[in-house]
Design a protein around this motif. Structure first.
Motif, PDB file in Angstrom:
ATOM      1  N   TRP A  64       0.833  -1.211   0.000  1.00  0.00           N
ATOM      2  CA  TRP A  64       0.000   0.000   0.000  1.00  0.00           C
ATOM      3  C   TRP A  64       0.868   1.262   0.000  1.00  0.00           C
ATOM      4  O   TRP A  64       0.584   2.230  -0.692  1.00  0.00           O
ATOM      5  CB  TRP A  64      -0.903  -0.026   1.245  1.00  0.00           C
ATOM      6  CG  TRP A  64      -1.679   1.237   1.463  1.00  0.00           C
ATOM      7  CD1 TRP A  64      -2.841   1.586   0.862  1.00  0.00           C
ATOM      8  CD2 TRP A  64      -1.320   2.319   2.322  1.00  0.00           C
ATOM      9  NE1 TRP A  64      -3.250   2.813   1.282  1.00  0.00           N
ATOM     10  CE2 TRP A  64      -2.327   3.293   2.187  1.00  0.00           C
ATOM     11  CE3 TRP A  64      -0.259   2.572   3.186  1.00  0.00           C
ATOM     12  CZ2 TRP A  64      -2.297   4.491   2.878  1.00  0.00           C
ATOM     13  CZ3 TRP A  64      -0.232   3.762   3.881  1.00  0.00           C
ATOM     14  CH2 TRP A  64      -1.245   4.713   3.725  1.00  0.00           C
ATOM     15  N   GLN A  67       2.190   2.817  -3.261  1.00  0.00           N
ATOM     16  CA  GLN A  67       1.267   3.337  -4.285  1.00  0.00           C
ATOM     17  C   GLN A  67       1.473   4.826  -4.492  1.00  0.00           C
ATOM     18  O   GLN A  67       1.776   5.557  -3.534  1.00  0.00           O
ATOM     19  CB  GLN A  67      -0.175   3.091  -3.848  1.00  0.00           C
ATOM     20  CG  GLN A  67      -0.624   1.664  -4.044  1.00  0.00           C
ATOM     21  CD  GLN A  67      -2.114   1.519  -3.821  1.00  0.00           C
ATOM     22  OE1 GLN A  67      -2.679   2.203  -2.976  1.00  0.00           O
ATOM     23  NE2 GLN A  67      -2.730   0.640  -4.563  1.00  0.00           N
ATOM     24  N   ARG A  72      -3.807   5.692  -5.827  1.00  0.00           N
ATOM     25  CA  ARG A  72      -4.723   5.606  -4.687  1.00  0.00           C
ATOM     26  C   ARG A  72      -6.101   6.149  -5.065  1.00  0.00           C
ATOM     27  O   ARG A  72      -7.127   5.526  -4.810  1.00  0.00           O
ATOM     28  CB  ARG A  72      -4.190   6.443  -3.520  1.00  0.00           C
ATOM     29  CG  ARG A  72      -2.977   5.875  -2.864  1.00  0.00           C
ATOM     30  CD  ARG A  72      -2.485   6.849  -1.782  1.00  0.00           C
ATOM     31  NE  ARG A  72      -1.098   6.585  -1.425  1.00  0.00           N
ATOM     32  CZ  ARG A  72      -0.712   5.577  -0.671  1.00  0.00           C
ATOM     33  NH1 ARG A  72      -1.591   4.750  -0.183  1.00  0.00           N
ATOM     34  NH2 ARG A  72       0.570   5.406  -0.396  1.00  0.00           N
ATOM     35  N   GLU A  75      -7.959   3.863  -7.507  1.00  0.00           N
ATOM     36  CA  GLU A  75      -8.489   2.653  -6.865  1.00  0.00           C
ATOM     37  C   GLU A  75      -9.704   2.981  -6.009  1.00  0.00           C
ATOM     38  O   GLU A  75     -10.698   2.258  -6.011  1.00  0.00           O
ATOM     39  CB  GLU A  75      -7.403   1.991  -6.003  1.00  0.00           C
ATOM     40  CG  GLU A  75      -6.512   1.087  -6.800  1.00  0.00           C
ATOM     41  CD  GLU A  75      -5.638   0.202  -5.926  1.00  0.00           C
ATOM     42  OE1 GLU A  75      -5.912   0.098  -4.711  1.00  0.00           O
ATOM     43  OE2 GLU A  75      -4.673  -0.356  -6.448  1.00  0.00           O
ATOM     44  N   ASN A  76      -9.560   4.070  -5.275  1.00  0.00           N
ATOM     45  CA  ASN A  76     -10.680   4.499  -4.439  1.00  0.00           C
ATOM     46  C   ASN A  76     -11.915   4.765  -5.293  1.00  0.00           C
ATOM     47  O   ASN A  76     -13.017   4.328  -4.959  1.00  0.00           O
ATOM     48  CB  ASN A  76     -10.316   5.767  -3.672  1.00  0.00           C
ATOM     49  CG  ASN A  76      -9.696   5.459  -2.326  1.00  0.00           C
ATOM     50  OD1 ASN A  76     -10.375   5.309  -1.345  1.00  0.00           O
ATOM     51  ND2 ASN A  76      -8.367   5.321  -2.299  1.00  0.00           N
ATOM     52  N   ARG A 169      -9.586   2.637   4.773  1.00  0.00           N
ATOM     53  CA  ARG A 169      -8.471   2.764   3.845  1.00  0.00           C
ATOM     54  C   ARG A 169      -8.503   4.136   3.154  1.00  0.00           C
ATOM     55  O   ARG A 169      -7.467   4.773   2.973  1.00  0.00           O
ATOM     56  CB  ARG A 169      -8.541   1.651   2.784  1.00  0.00           C
ATOM     57  CG  ARG A 169      -7.368   1.795   1.832  1.00  0.00           C
ATOM     58  CD  ARG A 169      -7.359   0.808   0.714  1.00  0.00           C
ATOM     59  NE  ARG A 169      -6.544   1.369  -0.371  1.00  0.00           N
ATOM     60  CZ  ARG A 169      -6.348   0.771  -1.516  1.00  0.00           C
ATOM     61  NH1 ARG A 169      -6.897  -0.398  -1.749  1.00  0.00           N
ATOM     62  NH2 ARG A 169      -5.602   1.337  -2.443  1.00  0.00           N
ATOM     63  N   SER A 170      -9.693   4.595   2.787  1.00  0.00           N
ATOM     64  CA  SER A 170      -9.782   5.874   2.094  1.00  0.00           C
ATOM     65  C   SER A 170      -9.268   6.999   2.974  1.00  0.00           C
ATOM     66  O   SER A 170      -8.592   7.913   2.494  1.00  0.00           O
ATOM     67  CB  SER A 170     -11.235   6.158   1.697  1.00  0.00           C
ATOM     68  OG  SER A 170     -11.677   5.145   0.843  1.00  0.00           O
ATOM     69  N   ASP A 173      -5.628   6.808   2.842  1.00  0.00           N
ATOM     70  CA  ASP A 173      -5.148   7.255   1.534  1.00  0.00           C
ATOM     71  C   ASP A 173      -5.158   8.778   1.452  1.00  0.00           C
ATOM     72  O   ASP A 173      -4.192   9.393   0.988  1.00  0.00           O
ATOM     73  CB  ASP A 173      -6.029   6.675   0.426  1.00  0.00           C
ATOM     74  CG  ASP A 173      -5.661   5.221   0.116  1.00  0.00           C
ATOM     75  OD1 ASP A 173      -4.500   4.834   0.362  1.00  0.00           O
ATOM     76  OD2 ASP A 173      -6.541   4.473  -0.357  1.00  0.00           O
ATOM     77  N   SER A 186       5.522   8.155   0.362  1.00  0.00           N
ATOM     78  CA  SER A 186       5.024   7.741  -0.944  1.00  0.00           C
ATOM     79  C   SER A 186       5.529   8.703  -2.012  1.00  0.00           C
ATOM     80  O   SER A 186       5.774   9.875  -1.734  1.00  0.00           O
ATOM     81  CB  SER A 186       3.510   7.728  -0.928  1.00  0.00           C
ATOM     82  OG  SER A 186       3.049   9.045  -0.828  1.00  0.00           O
TER      83      SER A 186
END
Lengths: 193, 904
Positions: A64, A67, A72, A75-76, A169-170, A173, A186
């Motif tokens: 993760w 990314q 991110r 995907e979200n 997760r969001s 992110d 990241s």
């Protein structure tokens, strides 16, 4: 990254991320409540293990932290678009099966659907800010409908559980995205493909 | 038997049945006659084996449909055919049921059909069907037998398909109380952990290697989302289905139909018992009209108890024959109603009512009722209510001084407000219910700045037409008014009048009279009472004087005055005397109008009286004038009141003295017997000797407290301080020098012991004595306190534990240094007693009843028992009083000391 060049864009992104994090938090809280109500009203076992439901994107991801920001967001967005479609189907099924008999569950489901839609829109805004723009929605048609009512119930449970995971997760992110450029581990959004 | 079998086969194969009695007939019918051997004619008749044309499953209802041909064309018309159908189940082909089906052959090939509903879902396992027949050929006299069984037809279960799995039946609906079988078909190689219905696990029945079943008996109503049937597999996965258990629809109750507008017919009913089924399984309603054949499905709210369905009004149809059909997956019901719709009209409230004025005596009303009522006579009612109402004109723009926000409308009866309403713009009218009261209505306009002066009208109607002026005669007690009887009068008459004198606006009075009255006397009470003053007061009387009432306030001929009086304080808020109901109220009626004063007698001295004076006419009493007067003190009475008791006391004293004097001998013997002279006592010889040099010693005086004299004789060379323990120990007696009474006379300290006054005797601690070589520690005999020697390691805690009650404080030892104490402090200490929560430094621990402290050379900071604040007597006896023998010894040591000293 074009969006990050101007201070106003950075400010806007930060603001969008902050609001997105709050929205994800609220969504998580509402989904957890809805999960409890759903399990009770559908007569399910809260500890029941549900196999991965077809069409439901998984929140868990390997590597993760490697990314990119755009990855991110994409995907979200894909996940929440799928949830939007799944929740709409759940709502329709619910109304078909129960009619007006369970208005509270119906309202709660509709409220979560609204939040998911809002969050998807929020993600599209963030992608637009990255001068990337959201990808067009693929017209895959509605997800395959389960044959039996019990399968419907289990799929609903799976959708809500995964949505609760995604809300967490969001938020993570977006927190990652909200970090100043270079501060996070990241790669920056500018490096995104 | 072998032969028969052979024949049978043969016959069946070639002609279908054996030779009958009329071979020619059968031959004509297409049957081959094989042999004419008479032996065969009595052999067998076996029908040809039937063939199943189709076997169709309906999985949703677990029903099998079987179709086959009766081959009737082979037989003459009218033969009875009997069919046996056998159902088998599972791979092992266990027989489930066998049924017999009867039919009649019609000389035609007829396809017969038969349905069978399984108690187990058809998906659970394979089901097999076979059939055979028996034809009752009446013409055949020989033996008739069943045909052979047809080839088996199979409906394979899901357990035969490797790709199929699941729990069956899938999402069905059954009635409450049904028995239901569920089966779980799983993939090869998996095992079922358990199967549950709702939350309850059920025992499983194996159907095949891939299929297991459970049987639920007498199912109860399910939740709105149905009851889950779950099959858990050993790989952790679940298969399941949902069963909905509810009721067939109840017959609709109270069906009624009416139209509000001849456009639509509204039918309502009550659904009765809820079915417990919702959503797409809910109960559905349809309204079928038999005459027209029109059917309407009804959309109803499941949550609403009252159901409504609309049916359009059809042209040229008055009578409607409705059938309300109700159905749900479990069953159906219906209710019917025949209705003439022209007799079932319930119009809606008319809308858009407008009033337009034609002329002063008529108005024009318009209204609108939605609908087509042409085919009936619609009756409209108009209610005209003529209440007491008058309209005030709204203020013009120039008068309004800005936008009027609202009007305040109030209704007053005299000064009492009855109604208050705020009417906001743009409305400029309101309705006030007056009831039986007339009142003065005031309207105030309000804008942003404030309120306008009120505009007033009275609700009393004064007719302005047909006024007949009559005559009224003033009499002594009023005005006599008479009028002619008015034939149309039903309610009665109201006589109104007003006083024409005075400058104030007229106030109208009125009085109602019944309809049979034609005259009345109008009376009026005086407007005010005469002013009056108190001229003179004494202890028992008040002289009151008053003035005449002004003639314009008399309002009639005065009849007299009423002077009322009663006890009453001026400060107290009291109603009028006449209304107070005071039992002491006295009223003097003065009818002599020339009398202008009055003396009120028989009053009490130094008492406040309230006086009220009213004038009265035949019309009534005036409002009262009131005064408060206090009568004077009655000095003679006071003197008498003092003198009489004094005289009585003196007289009694004198009589008692005389009595005592005369009876003195008897009194002396009874109450005052002769007491032996204590000076003659041998014990007191010692006292006399001891006290010769000390004239202040008072021993055995007749004293209320009976003081005891304590003489402590101590040697100069003794230890500078006698400790408490030594003092109180039984050995204390022995430490005393027994023979030192003469030689150490100067060192004797004689103490008179008396508990209440002990401090008088011991003013200072022994250390304060200038030449005090000897020290004495005193112990209150009553306290029996026994101080203890404390070691250095036991400081305050021991003080606490041994001290008993301590008045809410711990005293610091340092504060008890007697060296630094001033005489003032000591004096204070003597009188202070118990000082709760005071500054501990100010405390004096040196009270005589305080035990001494060994380690500090100071007084112990505690008391042995609760003390009263001033007396220093212990309120509670110490436990030691009862338990410890030591204090008793101490007491004895004192008394012995007294008594034994002379002996020494």
């Amino acid at each position: 990254m074009a969006g990050a060049d101007s201070p106003s864009a950075a400010l806007r992104r930060h603001d969008l991320c902050a609001r997105g994090i709050r929205l994800a938090g609220k969504m998580r809280s509402d989904v957890v409540d809805l999960l409890d109500a759903y399990v009770e009203r559908q007569g399910l076992d809260a500890s029941a293990s549900v196999a991965a439901v077809e069409g439901v994107p998984l929140a868990a991801v390997e590597r993760w932290d490697e990314q990119t920001g755009t990855q991110r967001l994409l995907e979200n967005l894909a996940a929440y678009r799928a949830f939007r479609s799944l929740l709409a189907q759940m709502l329709e099924e619910q109304r078909e099966q129960l009619g007006e008999a369970d208005a509270a569950l119906d309202r709660a489901l509709a409220a979560v659907l609204l939040q998911v839609s809002a969050f998807a829109y929020h993600l599209e805004e963030l992608l637009r800010l990255e001068s990337r723009g959201p990808p067009s929605e693929e017209e895959d048609g509605p997800p395959p409908q389960p044959q039996g009512l019990f399968e419907q119930k289990l799929r609903g449970l799976g959708v809500l559980r995964e949505l609760a995971q995604w809300a967490v997760r969001s938020a993570r992110d977006l927190r990652q995205l909200a970090k100043p450029q270079g501060a996070g581990s990241s790669p920056s959004l500018a490096e995104s493909p | 038997m072998e032969e028969r079998k052979k024949l049978t086969k043969f016959i069946i194969k070639d002609c279908g049945f054996a030779i009958g009695p009329k071979p020619a007939y059968w031959a004509r019918q297409g049957m081959d006659i094989v042999e004419r051997d008479s032996r065969l004619c009595y052999a067998l008749f076996i029908p040809v084996t039937p063939r199943i044309l189709s076997l169709t499953p309906d999985f949703s209802t677990s029903t099998l449909n079987l179709k086959w041909s009766d081959n009737g064309s082979l037989f003459p018309d009218g033969l009875d055919a009997v069919w046996q159908i056998q159902i088998l189940r599972k791979e092992t082909m266990e027989k489930v049921t066998q049924v017999t089906y009867h039919s009649k052959l019609t000389h035609e090939d007829i396809i017969l059909s038969w349905n069978w509903t399984s108690d187990m879902p058809l998906e659970c396992t394979s089901h097999y069907v076979k059939i055979r027949c028996y034809i009752n050929v009446t013409q055949f006299v020989g033996l008739k037998e069943w045909s052979d069984w047809s080839p088996v037809e199979v409906i394979p279960g899901k357990d035969t398909d490797p790709s199929e799995s699941g729990v069956f039946p899938l999402d069905t609906v059954v009635a409450v109380g049904s028995d239901v079988t569920f089966c779980c078909v799983h993939e090869e190689g998996q095992n079922i952990t358990n199967m549950s219905y709702g939350s309850k696990p059920y025992p499983m029945i194996q159907l095949s290697s891939r299929s297991h079943a459970i049987r639920v008996l007498n199912a109860s109503a399910s939740d709105t989302s149905g009851t889950n049937v779950v099959c858990r597999l050993n790989n952790g996965m679940m298969e399941g289905t949902v069963l909905f258990v509810g009721y067939a629809p109840d017959t609709p109750q109270n069906l009624s139909c009416e139209t509000p507008n001849f456009q639509i017919i509204k039918c309502t009913w009550k659904p009765g018992r809820p079915s417990g089924l919702y959503g797409k399984r809910r109960t559905k309603y349809s309204l079928f009209e038999r005459t027209s054949g029109k059917n309407v499905s009804c959309e109803v709210n499941e949550m609403n108890r009252e159901r409504v369905c609309g049916f359009p009004v059809l042209p040229d149809q008055k009578t409607y024959d409705f059938i309300l059909g109700v159905s749900n997956p479990i069953g159906q019901a219906e209710s019917s109603l025949l209705v003439d719709i022209t007799q079932r009209v319930h119009p809606k409230t008319p809308e858009k009512l407008t009033v337009s004025e034609n002329n002063s005596t008529s108005i024009h009303l318009r209204w609108f009722i939605n609908g087509s009522f042409a085919q009936i006579r619609l009756l409209c009612q108009i209610e005209i209510s003529s209440g007491h109402s008058e309209q005030k004109l709204p203020l013009s723009l120039s008068e309004a001084n800005g936008r009027i926000v609202s009007h305040e409308v109030s209704c007053y009866l005299l000064e009492t407000p009855l109604v208050h309403k705020v009417v906001t713009e743009p409305s400029n009218s309101t309705e006030i219910k007056l009831g039986k009261n007339d009142c003065v209505i005031s309207v105030v306009a309000k804008n942003q700045a404030g309120s306008s002066p009120p505009s007033r009208i009275t609700s009393v109607e004064l007719p302005t037409d047909n006024i007949i002026t009559g005559q009224a005669v003033a009499m002594g007690n009023g005005i006599n008014v008479s009028w002619d009887s008015y034939p149309n009068m039903t309610c009665g008459y109201v006589v109104k009048w007003c006083h024409s004198s005075g400058s104030e606006p007229y106030s109208v009075d009125w009085q109602k009279f019944p309809s049979n009255t034609t005259n009345a006397v109008i009376k009026s009470a005086p407007k005010s009472a005469p002013n009056f003053t108190v001229e003179e007061t004494s202890s028992d009387s008040i002289l009151v004087k008053w003035e005449d009432i002004p003639i314009e306030e008399c309002r009639g001929f005065l009849k007299g005055y009423l002077l009322s009086f009663a006890k009453g304080e001026k400060d107290a808020i009291k109603p009028r005397l006449s209304e107070s109901g005071n039992p002491e109220l006295k009223v003097n009626n003065i009818t002599n109008l020339t009398q202008k004063s009055m003396k009120i007698l028989d009053l009490q001295g130094k008492t406040s009286y309230q006086l009220e004076l009213q004038a009265y006419t035949a019309g009534g009493l005036s409002p009262p004038n009131s005064l408060y007067v206090v009568t004077k003190e009655d000095s003679v009475g006071l003197i008498i009141a003092i003198l009489i008791p004094v005289a009585v006391v003196v007289l009694l004293g004198v009589m008692a003295s005389i009595f005592c004097y005369r009876k003195r001998e008897w009194i002396k013997e009874t109450f005052y017997p002769e007491i032996p002279n204590p000076e003659n006592s041998k014990a007191l010889q010692f006292q006399r000797n001891i006290c010769e040099g000390n004239k202040t010693l008072k021993t055995l005086e007749m004293n209320p407290c009976t003081p005891n004299s304590v003489e402590v004789v101590e040697a100069q060379s003794a230890a500078p301080k006698i400790e408490d323990t030594e003092m109180m120990s039984p050995a204390a007696d022995t430490t005393m020098p027994e023979d030192g009474s003469d030689s150490e006379m100067e060192n004797h300290v004689v103490v008179s012991y008396c508990p209440p006054i002990i401090e008088e005797e011991i003013s200072n601690p022994p250390t304060d004595e200038p030449g005090g070589s000897s020290q004495v520690v005193y112990i209150d005999i009553q306290s029996m306190y026994q101080p203890q020697i404390k070691s250095e390691e036991e400081p305050e805690i021991d003080i606490v534990t041994t001290a008993g009650y301590k008045p809410q404080m711990q005293l610091s030892v340092s504060a008890l240094n007697t060296e630094s104490r001033s005489p003032v402090e000591e004096e204070l200490d003597k009188t202070a007693g118990y000082r709760p929560q005071a500054n501990t430094n100010a405390w004096n621990m040196d009270t005589p009843d305080s035990p001494g402290s060994v380690e500090s050379n100071n007084e112990n900071a505690s008391f042995g028992s609760p003390c009263s604040i001033n007396s220093r007597q212990f309120l509670l006896p110490s436990k030691d009083d009862e338990d410890s023998p030591k204090p008793i010894n101490i007491g004895w040591s004192f008394t012995h000391f007294f008594q034994n000293k002379p002996n020494d």
